[in-house]
Structure formats: C-alpha cells, structure tokens
Design a protein around this motif. Sequence first.
Motif, PDB file in Angstrom:
ATOM      1  N   ARG A  62       1.050  -1.193  -0.147  1.00 30.99           N
ATOM      2  CA  ARG A  62       0.073   0.016  -0.021  1.00 30.99           C
ATOM      3  C   ARG A  62       0.785   1.153  -0.025  1.00 30.99           C
ATOM      4  O   ARG A  62       0.459   2.402  -0.356  1.00 30.99           O
ATOM      5  N   VAL A  63       2.178   1.185   0.502  1.00 23.54           N
ATOM      6  CA  VAL A  63       2.800   2.443   0.587  1.00 23.54           C
ATOM      7  C   VAL A  63       3.987   2.520  -0.463  1.00 23.54           C
ATOM      8  O   VAL A  63       3.913   3.554  -1.020  1.00 23.54           O
ATOM      9  N   ASP A  64       4.668   1.409  -1.031  1.00 20.82           N
ATOM     10  CA  ASP A  64       5.700   1.624  -1.851  1.00 20.82           C
ATOM     11  C   ASP A  64       5.188   2.100  -3.164  1.00 20.82           C
ATOM     12  O   ASP A  64       4.481   1.753  -3.732  1.00 20.82           O
ATOM     13  N   GLY A  65       5.778   3.285  -3.618  1.00 22.06           N
ATOM     14  CA  GLY A  65       5.256   3.896  -5.053  1.00 22.06           C
ATOM     15  C   GLY A  65       4.150   4.754  -5.095  1.00 22.06           C
ATOM     16  O   GLY A  65       3.932   5.416  -5.984  1.00 22.06           O
ATOM     17  N   ILE A  66       3.468   5.119  -3.819  1.00 21.13           N
ATOM     18  CA  ILE A  66       2.444   6.041  -3.839  1.00 21.13           C
ATOM     19  C   ILE A  66       3.018   7.466  -3.695  1.00 21.13           C
ATOM     20  O   ILE A  66       4.174   7.639  -3.488  1.00 21.13           O
ATOM     21  N   TRP A  67       2.136   8.285  -4.373  1.00 21.10           N
ATOM     22  CA  TRP A  67       2.453   9.860  -4.446  1.00 21.10           C
ATOM     23  C   TRP A  67       1.547  10.289  -3.097  1.00 21.10           C
ATOM     24  O   TRP A  67       0.506  10.016  -2.905  1.00 21.10           O
ATOM     25  N   LEU A  68       2.666  11.204  -2.545  1.00 23.05           N
ATOM     26  CA  LEU A  68       2.029  11.786  -1.294  1.00 23.05           C
ATOM     27  C   LEU A  68       2.023  13.224  -1.470  1.00 23.05           C
ATOM     28  O   LEU A  68       3.157  13.847  -1.560  1.00 23.05           O
ATOM     29  N   GLY A  69       1.070  13.973  -1.247  1.00 25.15           N
ATOM     30  CA  GLY A  69       1.037  15.501  -1.267  1.00 25.15           C
ATOM     31  C   GLY A  69       2.017  15.953  -0.204  1.00 25.15           C
ATOM     32  O   GLY A  69       1.647  15.575   0.853  1.00 25.15           O
ATOM     33  N   ASP A  70       2.124  17.202  -0.572  1.00 25.44           N
ATOM     34  CA  ASP A  70       3.087  18.144   0.181  1.00 25.44           C
ATOM     35  C   ASP A  70       1.980  18.126   1.730  1.00 25.44           C
ATOM     36  O   ASP A  70       2.684  18.049   2.810  1.00 25.44           O
ATOM     37  N   ALA A  71       0.975  18.611   1.517  1.00 28.75           N
ATOM     38  CA  ALA A  71       0.057  19.081   2.568  1.00 28.75           C
ATOM     39  C   ALA A  71      -0.241  17.799   3.306  1.00 28.75           C
ATOM     40  O   ALA A  71      -0.391  17.775   4.750  1.00 28.75           O
ATOM     41  N   ASP A  72      -0.542  16.523   2.674  1.00 26.35           N
ATOM     42  CA  ASP A  72      -0.715  15.255   3.511  1.00 26.35           C
ATOM     43  C   ASP A  72       0.367  14.921   4.119  1.00 26.35           C
ATOM     44  O   ASP A  72      -0.001  14.595   5.351  1.00 26.35           O
ATOM     45  N   ALA A  73       1.685  15.080   3.615  1.00 26.25           N
ATOM     46  CA  ALA A  73       2.770  14.638   4.461  1.00 26.25           C
ATOM     47  C   ALA A  73       2.976  15.515   5.651  1.00 26.25           C
ATOM     48  O   ALA A  73       3.188  14.945   6.762  1.00 26.25           O
ATOM     49  N   ARG A  74       2.947  16.738   5.563  1.00 24.29           N
ATOM     50  CA  ARG A  74       2.918  17.746   6.676  1.00 24.29           C
ATOM     51  C   ARG A  74       1.666  17.551   7.658  1.00 24.29           C
ATOM     52  O   ARG A  74       1.828  17.514   8.934  1.00 24.29           O
ATOM     53  N   ASN A  75       0.408  17.070   7.150  1.00 23.20           N
ATOM     54  CA  ASN A  75      -0.463  16.796   8.168  1.00 23.20           C
ATOM     55  C   ASN A  75      -0.442  15.681   9.012  1.00 23.20           C
ATOM     56  O   ASN A  75      -0.421  15.764  10.170  1.00 23.20           O
ATOM     57  N   ALA A  76       0.304  14.461   8.374  1.00 26.63           N
ATOM     58  CA  ALA A  76       0.576  13.417   9.035  1.00 26.63           C
ATOM     59  C   ALA A  76       1.804  13.612  10.140  1.00 26.63           C
ATOM     60  O   ALA A  76       1.719  13.011  11.267  1.00 26.63           O
ATOM     61  N   VAL A  77       2.541  14.590   9.637  1.00 24.48           N
ATOM     62  CA  VAL A  77       3.838  14.901  10.764  1.00 24.48           C
ATOM     63  C   VAL A  77       3.369  15.625  12.014  1.00 24.48           C
ATOM     64  O   VAL A  77       3.568  15.184  13.210  1.00 24.48           O
ATOM     65  N   ARG A  78       2.269  16.443  11.734  1.00 25.27           N
ATOM     66  CA  ARG A  78       1.606  17.130  12.888  1.00 25.27           C
ATOM     67  C   ARG A  78       0.976  16.301  13.832  1.00 25.27           C
ATOM     68  O   ARG A  78       0.652  16.226  14.870  1.00 25.27           O
ATOM     69  N   HIS A  79       0.008  15.117  12.987  1.00 22.26           N
ATOM     70  CA  HIS A  79      -0.680  14.360  13.724  1.00 22.26           C
ATOM     71  C   HIS A  79       0.420  13.550  14.843  1.00 22.26           C
ATOM     72  O   HIS A  79       0.084  13.339  15.967  1.00 22.26           O
ATOM     73  N   LEU A  80       1.441  13.109  14.480  1.00 24.52           N
ATOM     74  CA  LEU A  80       2.682  12.786  15.109  1.00 24.52           C
ATOM     75  C   LEU A  80       3.235  13.433  16.261  1.00 24.52           C
ATOM     76  O   LEU A  80       3.169  13.167  17.356  1.00 24.52           O
ATOM     77  N   LEU A  81       3.447  14.804  15.862  1.00 19.89           N
ATOM     78  CA  LEU A  81       3.849  15.956  16.752  1.00 19.89           C
ATOM     79  C   LEU A  81       2.862  16.074  17.973  1.00 19.89           C
ATOM     80  O   LEU A  81       3.343  16.344  19.005  1.00 19.89           O
ATOM     81  N   ASN A  82       1.462  15.922  17.695  1.00 15.76           N
ATOM     82  CA  ASN A  82       0.632  16.224  18.811  1.00 15.76           C
ATOM     83  C   ASN A  82       0.488  15.107  19.733  1.00 15.76           C
ATOM     84  O   ASN A  82      -0.244  15.209  20.794  1.00 15.76           O
ATOM     85  N   GLN A  83       1.072  13.918  19.571  1.00 16.06           N
ATOM     86  CA  GLN A  83       1.190  12.657  20.321  1.00 16.06           C
ATOM     87  C   GLN A  83       2.197  12.728  21.312  1.00 16.06           C
ATOM     88  O   GLN A  83       3.169  13.202  21.008  1.00 16.06           O
ATOM     89  N   THR A  84       1.905  11.960  22.431  1.00  9.91           N
ATOM     90  CA  THR A  84       3.024  11.791  23.474  1.00  9.91           C
ATOM     91  C   THR A  84       3.900  10.455  22.575  1.00  9.91           C
ATOM     92  O   THR A  84       3.433   9.474  21.878  1.00  9.91           O
ATOM     93  N   PRO A  85       5.040  10.025  23.405  1.00 13.13           N
ATOM     94  CA  PRO A  85       5.790   9.000  22.907  1.00 13.13           C
ATOM     95  C   PRO A  85       4.887   7.706  23.195  1.00 13.13           C
ATOM     96  O   PRO A  85       4.939   6.772  22.276  1.00 13.13           O
ATOM     97  N   GLU A  86       4.123   7.472  24.158  1.00 11.79           N
ATOM     98  CA  GLU A  86       3.250   6.501  24.264  1.00 11.79           C
ATOM     99  C   GLU A  86       2.153   6.465  23.254  1.00 11.79           C
ATOM    100  O   GLU A  86       1.916   5.273  22.800  1.00 11.79           O
ATOM    101  N   GLU A  87       1.630   7.383  22.737  1.00 10.84           N
ATOM    102  CA  GLU A  87       0.712   7.426  21.736  1.00 10.84           C
ATOM    103  C   GLU A  87       1.228   6.985  20.578  1.00 10.84           C
ATOM    104  O   GLU A  87       0.698   6.203  19.665  1.00 10.84           O
ATOM    105  N   ARG A  88       2.759   7.514  20.221  1.00  7.21           N
ATOM    106  CA  ARG A  88       3.203   7.118  18.788  1.00  7.21           C
ATOM    107  C   ARG A  88       3.529   5.857  18.754  1.00  7.21           C
ATOM    108  O   ARG A  88       3.406   5.057  17.530  1.00  7.21           O
ATOM    109  N   ALA A  89       4.004   5.342  20.110  1.00  3.69           N
ATOM    110  CA  ALA A  89       4.203   3.846  19.880  1.00  3.69           C
ATOM    111  C   ALA A  89       3.013   2.889  19.724  1.00  3.69           C
ATOM    112  O   ALA A  89       3.073   1.699  19.220  1.00  3.69           O
TER     113      ALA A  89
END
Length: 339
Positions: free
Chosen positions: A245-272
């Motif tokens: 599902r992942v290899d070769g997909i195109w990821l929009g700049d905004a989508d990538a940054r939104n995913a990063v912000r999602h992780l940034l808003n989590q605690t280490p335990e939530e990311r785990a």
Amino acid sequence: MCGAIDLGTNNCRLLVARPTRDGFKIVDAYSRIVRLGEGLGRTGELSPVAMDRSIEALKVCAEKLARRNVGKIRCIATQACRSATNGEDFLGRVKNETGLRFDLITAREEARLAALGCLNLIDREIDICMVVDIGGGSTELSFIDVKELKRREETQKYAPPPIRAWSTMPLGVVTLAENHPEPDERGPWFDTMKAAAREHIDKIEGLEPFREAFEAGRAQIIGTSGTVTSVAGVHLKLPVYQRSRVDGIWLGDADARNAVRHLLNQTPEERAQEPCIGPERADLVLAGCAIFEAVMDAWPAERLRVADRGLREGVLYGLMGRYATKRRRRRSRRGGRPA
C-alpha cells in the motif's frame, strides 16, 4: 539467487531475490531495529550492547542465506561503522562470528545505491529527480538527470543512475534524536531540530542549476527511508503496515505535513501505539520528520513519491547486472543462446 544485507545505524535489513526478465522477485526478507549507532555521537565508539544486538540479527541473516543456498551475496555497512573508531574491528568480529564479509561503503556509494534502488519509481517525463535517503546516522541527497537516464536505458537494462550532484549530511534519525532529547513541549523542540537540519542543507553547494526544474514543476522527489514510509502509513491510516500500500504511492506535500503534525501532537506512548510506528521507533520518528520537512522546505514540490526500497534493492540491481553480463558472455562463448 542473490542476497543483499544493509547494516545501518538503526536497522539491519536483508533481501533475497531471484533474477527475472524485468528485474527480480523477492523470495525472502528480514528487518530488525538494532540501533548499532546508539550513543555513537557521545562516545565515538559502537557500544558492546549495540554490537551484540547487531551480531544476533546478522546471525539470522546468515542462516536465511544458507537455507536459501544463495550464490551471490553483498553485505554493506554505512554511517555507524564509517564514523566509529571501532567500526572496522566490529566488522571483523562479524566475519568471524557469522561468516558474512561486509563492504564498508562511502557516503557517495550509499547515495548511488539508494538512487539505483529507486529507479523504477522515477517519472521518465520530468527532468530532475531528487532521491532523499534519511538514515539513522546520515542523510543523502542525489540529483538524477532523467533525460540521460532514458538515453542510457535504450541500450542497458540495469543502467547506472546518472547522478549530476549528491551530498551527504552527518545527520540522521538516531544522531538528531540523541542530540535533541524530547521534552514535554514539543513544538519549539521540533522547530529546533528542523533548523539544525536546514543548517546542513543550506551549506550544500552546487545545487542551484536544479532550482529551475523544481520551480517549473519539472522535478520529482523520492523519499526512501523508514521516516517517509511511516509518514505515508500514518496518512493512509493503515491498521498494520503494508508495503504494497505504501511503496510507490504519491504523497501530497500538505498530506505529508498533516501526518507529521498528527505525530507531533502525540505523546511518545501514543506514537508507540501507531501501527506504522511501534514502540521501537516512537522516539526516533519525529527526528526523521524534522529532516524530512527541512528538505521539503528547501526544495518545494506539490507531491513526492514514497519508496519502501533503497540500498538493498540497489545492491541487488548491481548483483543482477553483473549476473546478466556474465550470462551474456557465456552465451557469446558458446556461439549464441542454448538450444
């Protein structure tokens, strides 16, 4: 069959493949987080615990290669072994305890192999492709001349990538995370890591000729690393990581940054608990995201292509190319194809 092992600062990875008409077919794979470079930035040495972890993983690799009766093998070691004062001694121990002989490759060779492993994901209608390989101890950028690549491919099946410029930064997910321990307030901390990555990027010389292609929309970015594939998996909300599902997909700049912000808003335990992150990478993924965003800020593009491939595939293509060349020579000596 051919086998490739990539021993990096954070991961130990194996691929076993069989040559096919169009490339190769993977018949076995293995990956384990070993954190070989843990503490390296502080001590300048590979620690006994990290070396033991890596040896155990490499024993599994050796067993798999023997079980598959793999004939052609190449093992490569990268930044952790390059920079550690005991790196070469460790590789000698690896040979004695596992039978595996490693090539300690240069950063330039690392960049070339990562680019070679991603060739199938390059859009042949653009001018320049930048391959970004975010590792545990370093990050490589390679700029590929796509027009020249097409010309080479007219006569050569496994054409070497025409890299017009490349650079390496002594900054990866392990080194950046260790230099910037995660605090409770993550916003300023993340910005500090991005600034550290951007400082290295801004020092890179000789890349201005490629700006025009990016500004005209004639350039492509390929991201190859656990960071980029993890961001893609989070964006897709996968219940379990799926390479298909992942290899070769195109990821929009905004989508990538939104995913990063999602992780940034989590605690280490939530990311785990994130299926595409897990407990072994929860403390490293945001350091990789900081490098990732710094690259995107420096080289803006509407979207990028995600590669769950890289050094191992590049090694395999190199082995397959030599394999094909030897077969052609044997056939030539026999006077043509066998009946």
